[in-house]
Design a protein around this motif. Structure first.
Motif, PDB file in Angstrom:
ATOM      1  N   ARG A  58     -19.387   2.329 -11.774  1.00  0.00           N
ATOM      2  CA  ARG A  58     -19.346   1.240 -10.804  1.00  0.00           C
ATOM      3  C   ARG A  58     -18.701   1.796  -9.538  1.00  0.00           C
ATOM      4  NH1 ARG A  58     -19.023  -2.319  -6.769  1.00  0.00           N
ATOM      5  NH2 ARG A  58     -18.433  -4.430  -7.367  1.00  0.00           N
ATOM      6  N   ALA A  59     -19.501   1.943  -8.486  1.00  0.00           N
ATOM      7  CA  ALA A  59     -18.949   2.433  -7.216  1.00  0.00           C
ATOM      8  C   ALA A  59     -18.247   1.270  -6.535  1.00  0.00           C
ATOM      9  CB  ALA A  59     -20.069   3.006  -6.350  1.00  0.00           C
ATOM     10  N   GLY A  60     -17.050   0.954  -7.005  1.00  0.00           N
ATOM     11  CA  GLY A  60     -16.301  -0.193  -6.508  1.00  0.00           C
ATOM     12  C   GLY A  60     -15.239  -0.569  -7.509  1.00  0.00           C
ATOM     13  N   ALA A  61     -14.598  -1.717  -7.275  1.00  0.00           N
ATOM     14  CA  ALA A  61     -13.466  -2.115  -8.125  1.00  0.00           C
ATOM     15  C   ALA A  61     -13.863  -3.145  -9.188  1.00  0.00           C
ATOM     16  CB  ALA A  61     -12.349  -2.678  -7.253  1.00  0.00           C
ATOM     17  N   GLY A  62     -14.446  -4.259  -8.773  1.00  0.00           N
ATOM     18  CA  GLY A  62     -14.729  -5.368  -9.697  1.00  0.00           C
ATOM     19  C   GLY A  62     -15.829  -5.012 -10.682  1.00  0.00           C
ATOM     20  N   VAL A  63     -15.621  -5.372 -11.946  1.00  0.00           N
ATOM     21  CA  VAL A  63     -16.620  -5.020 -12.978  1.00  0.00           C
ATOM     22  C   VAL A  63     -17.141  -6.280 -13.683  1.00  0.00           C
ATOM     23  CG1 VAL A  63     -15.934  -2.635 -13.429  1.00  0.00           C
ATOM     24  CG2 VAL A  63     -14.687  -4.477 -14.539  1.00  0.00           C
ATOM     25  N   ASN A  85     -12.101   1.558  -2.224  1.00  0.00           N
ATOM     26  CA  ASN A  85     -12.525   0.688  -1.124  1.00  0.00           C
ATOM     27  C   ASN A  85     -11.396  -0.223  -0.640  1.00  0.00           C
ATOM     28  OD1 ASN A  85     -12.461  -1.238  -3.146  1.00  0.00           O
ATOM     29  ND2 ASN A  85     -14.683  -1.357  -3.399  1.00  0.00           N
ATOM     30  N   ALA A  86     -10.168   0.053  -1.098  1.00  0.00           N
ATOM     31  CA  ALA A  86      -9.060  -0.864  -0.811  1.00  0.00           C
ATOM     32  C   ALA A  86      -8.748  -0.960   0.685  1.00  0.00           C
ATOM     33  CB  ALA A  86      -7.814  -0.431  -1.578  1.00  0.00           C
ATOM     34  N   ASN A  87      -8.807   0.165   1.390  1.00  0.00           N
ATOM     35  CA  ASN A  87      -8.490   0.098   2.818  1.00  0.00           C
ATOM     36  C   ASN A  87      -9.522  -0.741   3.563  1.00  0.00           C
ATOM     37  OD1 ASN A  87      -6.822   1.030   5.132  1.00  0.00           O
ATOM     38  ND2 ASN A  87      -8.829   1.758   5.794  1.00  0.00           N
ATOM     39  N   ALA A  88     -10.804  -0.592   3.166  1.00  0.00           N
ATOM     40  CA  ALA A  88     -11.861  -1.364   3.837  1.00  0.00           C
ATOM     41  C   ALA A  88     -11.608  -2.859   3.660  1.00  0.00           C
ATOM     42  CB  ALA A  88     -13.229  -0.986   3.254  1.00  0.00           C
ATOM     43  N   VAL A  89     -11.267  -3.262   2.439  1.00  0.00           N
ATOM     44  CA  VAL A  89     -11.052  -4.694   2.190  1.00  0.00           C
ATOM     45  C   VAL A  89      -9.809  -5.159   2.956  1.00  0.00           C
ATOM     46  CG1 VAL A  89     -10.712  -6.478   0.440  1.00  0.00           C
ATOM     47  CG2 VAL A  89     -12.126  -4.489  -0.092  1.00  0.00           C
ATOM     48  N   LYS A  90      -8.753  -4.358   2.872  1.00  0.00           N
ATOM     49  CA  LYS A  90      -7.515  -4.736   3.579  1.00  0.00           C
ATOM     50  C   LYS A  90      -7.776  -4.955   5.070  1.00  0.00           C
ATOM     51  CE  LYS A  90      -5.183  -1.982   5.764  1.00  0.00           C
ATOM     52  NZ  LYS A  90      -4.515  -0.764   6.208  1.00  0.00           N
ATOM     53  N   ALA A 277     -16.141  -4.412   1.280  1.00  0.00           N
ATOM     54  CA  ALA A 277     -16.172  -2.967   1.025  1.00  0.00           C
ATOM     55  C   ALA A 277     -17.245  -2.267   1.852  1.00  0.00           C
ATOM     56  CB  ALA A 277     -16.426  -2.719  -0.460  1.00  0.00           C
ATOM     57  N   SER A 278     -17.866  -3.031   2.782  1.00  0.00           N
ATOM     58  CA  SER A 278     -19.003  -2.458   3.502  1.00  0.00           C
ATOM     59  C   SER A 278     -18.575  -1.701   4.747  1.00  0.00           C
ATOM     60  CB  SER A 278     -20.000  -3.569   3.853  1.00  0.00           C
ATOM     61  OG  SER A 278     -20.561  -4.080   2.678  1.00  0.00           O
ATOM     62  N   GLU A 284     -18.819   5.696   0.995  1.00  0.00           N
ATOM     63  CA  GLU A 284     -18.822   7.125   0.631  1.00  0.00           C
ATOM     64  C   GLU A 284     -17.765   7.412  -0.441  1.00  0.00           C
ATOM     65  OE1 GLU A 284     -20.232   8.667   5.021  1.00  0.00           O
ATOM     66  OE2 GLU A 284     -18.308   9.380   4.239  1.00  0.00           O
ATOM     67  N   ASN A 285     -16.551   6.898  -0.205  1.00  0.00           N
ATOM     68  CA  ASN A 285     -15.460   7.153  -1.171  1.00  0.00           C
ATOM     69  C   ASN A 285     -15.847   6.681  -2.574  1.00  0.00           C
ATOM     70  OD1 ASN A 285     -13.746   8.031   0.785  1.00  0.00           O
ATOM     71  ND2 ASN A 285     -12.625   6.100   0.988  1.00  0.00           N
ATOM     72  N   CYS A 286     -16.380   5.449  -2.631  1.00  0.00           N
ATOM     73  CA  CYS A 286     -16.703   4.866  -3.943  1.00  0.00           C
ATOM     74  C   CYS A 286     -17.814   5.660  -4.623  1.00  0.00           C
ATOM     75  CB  CYS A 286     -17.148   3.409  -3.796  1.00  0.00           C
ATOM     76  SG  CYS A 286     -15.823   2.315  -3.313  1.00  0.00           S
ATOM     77  N   ALA A 287     -18.862   5.988  -3.848  1.00  0.00           N
ATOM     78  CA  ALA A 287     -20.001   6.696  -4.437  1.00  0.00           C
ATOM     79  C   ALA A 287     -19.574   8.078  -4.935  1.00  0.00           C
ATOM     80  CB  ALA A 287     -21.124   6.824  -3.413  1.00  0.00           C
ATOM     81  N   MET A 288     -18.731   8.760  -4.154  1.00  0.00           N
ATOM     82  CA  MET A 288     -18.304  10.113  -4.545  1.00  0.00           C
ATOM     83  C   MET A 288     -17.433  10.065  -5.799  1.00  0.00           C
ATOM     84  SD  MET A 288     -17.695  11.646  -0.748  1.00  0.00           S
ATOM     85  CE  MET A 288     -17.026  13.215  -1.194  1.00  0.00           C
ATOM     86  N   MET A 289     -16.525   9.089  -5.821  1.00  0.00           N
ATOM     87  CA  MET A 289     -15.625   8.999  -6.977  1.00  0.00           C
ATOM     88  C   MET A 289     -16.408   8.632  -8.235  1.00  0.00           C
ATOM     89  SD  MET A 289     -12.083   6.992  -6.662  1.00  0.00           S
ATOM     90  CE  MET A 289     -10.983   6.667  -7.992  1.00  0.00           C
ATOM     91  N   ALA A 290     -17.353   7.695  -8.097  1.00  0.00           N
ATOM     92  CA  ALA A 290     -18.147   7.297  -9.276  1.00  0.00           C
ATOM     93  C   ALA A 290     -18.987   8.478  -9.768  1.00  0.00           C
ATOM     94  CB  ALA A 290     -19.032   6.099  -8.940  1.00  0.00           C
ATOM     95  N   ALA A 291     -19.582   9.217  -8.832  1.00  0.00           N
ATOM     96  CA  ALA A 291     -20.416  10.365  -9.225  1.00  0.00           C
ATOM     97  C   ALA A 291     -19.565  11.416  -9.952  1.00  0.00           C
ATOM     98  CB  ALA A 291     -21.075  10.981  -7.987  1.00  0.00           C
TER      99      ALA A 291
END
Ligand SMILES: NC(=O)C1=CN([C@@H]2O[C@H](COP(=O)(O)OP(=O)(O)OC[C@H]3O[C@@H](n4cnc5c(N)ncnc54)[C@H](O)[C@@H]3O)[C@@H](O)[C@H]2O)C=CC1
Ligand SMILES: O=C(O)CCC(=O)C(=O)O
Length: 394
Positions: A58-63, A85-90, A277-278, A284-291
């Motif tokens: 999951r490229a993100g937080a909520g599941v 994605n925390a900084n984006a949401v903040k 998170a957009s 990028e951060n989420c996709a890289m970490m999930a990959a």
């Protein structure tokens, strides 16, 4: 890996993440039998899980869009990307806090209605602006419910903007407690927060325990004209109850990143189309970490940031490896190791970690092992009562 491992994206995933998958992988959004799925908010609850599926990223937080119990029963680890994605949401929360308080959303929408008024526009602006007098946030009190990656950042930044901040999180992690400013007043009873604050920002996962957390009983305890910011999930707020609270003025404004048919029609509601998170950076951060998490699991069996498996890792040094996901019951480890010794294999290293009702064991074995010996071992391991899945990595 001899054949390519198939990764199926269910949403648009940043190329930066997808490009991390090496030539051993095939990215195919039409795959019917993928080895792994990578997704953002796609709702997997209505989808039949492919029999080939071995992992979900999951490229993100909520599941809450993923059927976690089904995945656990099938031995499929689900990974997410905590904090990515925390900084984006903040940033969007802080933006919305100020913009809503200064009536900017309404003012901007009104200014658009002046199109076509020609040279009268400047005069109409000066006359009309009195409808949009707002309040400064400095000196006001913000309540933050949930002090995780997002909530702690929101709380700390609100302090910097001159607000008083009250935080509520009975399950705060040690890590976050360290990151949270000491100036945040932490309360252990959510009612204390409800009765003191001018603004509330909610940052908890949507789980059965938090569904409808902000409801009539909660609104009744708040000051009049409180502003509610919801960048977490729609289901955390009871729609019917907030509609009444907005009509009555207990809630002055509802800013939601999760509009639905009901909220769109509510008074004093600001609807944002799930943009938390957009940002390019967050995607990028989420996709890289999930990959990275998926590749590590698929190639080594190591588990990092899973929401339904324990974290478990052994440095991968090329030894033949067996992993086992099983019920967290007594004697499991001794049963597994005795099966290994019964087929005359030698353990070089091992780890066993548990999470809730399940546990995960990684065993590194010595030497070159014949296919038939592996086959015999896996058959024996799968015969142990309580075993869910096993894997061989070599
Ligand atoms: N709008 C958007 O695009 C995004 C929304 N989100 C949502 O925000 C939520 C929070 O994200 P993160 O801060 O990254 O997660 P996190 O896991 O770092 O923090 C969640 C916090 O909520 C706390 N918590 C759990 N149950 C609670 C309860 N009953 N009362 C008070 N606190 C409770 C936990 O202890 C934890 O500290 C996610 O679950 C997701 O639903 C996350 C990222 C993007
Ligand atoms: O991928 C997205 O845009 C949604 C992010 C989100 O809601 C989450 O990470 O929980």
């Amino acid at each position: 890996m001899s054949k390519q491992t198939v990764i199926k994206p269910l949403n648009a995933i940043s190329e930066k993440g997808l490009n991390l998958f090496t030539e051993d992988y095939l990215i195919d959004e039409n795959a019917s039998q993928p080895d792994a799925i990578i997704l953002r908010s796609f709702n997997m609850h209505d989808m039949e899980l492919p029999s080939s599926l071995r992992a979900i990223g999951r490229a993100g937080a909520g599941v809450n869009n993923i059927p976690l119990d089904v995945c656990t029963d099938k031995g499929i680890p689900v990974f997410n990307t905590p904090g990515a994605n925390a900084n984006a949401v903040k940033e969007l929360v802080i933006t919305s806090l100020i913009a809503s308080s200064r009536q900017m959303f309404d003012g901007v929408a009104w200014a658009k209605t002046l199109i076509g008024k020609g040279d009268d526009v400047p005069k109409l602006v000066e006359e009309g602006k009195k409808q949009f007098v707002g309040k400064e946030i400095q000196g006001k009190t913000l309540g933050v419910i949930g002090l995780g990656a997002i909530g702690a950042r929101v709380a700390n930044d609100a302090l910097e903007l001159g607000m008083d901040v009250i935080g509520y999180d009975p399950f705060i992690s040690v890590d976050m407690a360290w990151k949270l400013s000491r100036a945040v007043k932490r309360v252990h009873n959510i009612d204390e927060l409800f009765k003191e604050v001018d603004y509330i920002s909610i940052h908890v996962p949507l789980i059965p325990e938090t569904k409808g957390l902000l409801n009539k009983a909660a609104f009744d305890k708040m000051k009049d004209n409180v502003y509610i910011l919801n960048f977490s999930r729609g289901g955390l707020i009871d729609d019917d109850d907030i509609a009444v609270a907005l009509e009555e003025g207990t809630v002055g404004k509802y800013i939601t990143d999760f509009p639905n048919a009901k909220t769109l029609e509510m008074k004093n509601t600001i609807s944002i189309p799930h943009l938390g998170a957009s940002s390019e950076e967050s995607e990028e951060n989420c996709a890289m970490m999930a990959a990275e998490e998926l590749m590590e699991y698929l190639e080594t069996g190591n588990i990092r940031n899973s929401v339904n498996f324990p974290d478990a890792a052994l440095p991968y040094q090329g030894h033949p490896r067996v992993t086992a996901f099983h019920k967290n019951v007594p004697k499991m480890v001794s049963k597994i190791t005795s099966e290994v010794s019964d087929v005359n294999l030698n353990i070089v290293d091992m780890t066993n970690r548990s999470y809730k009702d399940h546990a995960y064991t990684i065993i590194d074995l010595e030497g070159d092992i014949a296919e038939s010996d592996f086959g015999a071992l896996v058959k024996r391991l799968e015969g142990i009562e309580g075993m869910v899945t096993t894997r061989v990595i070599k």
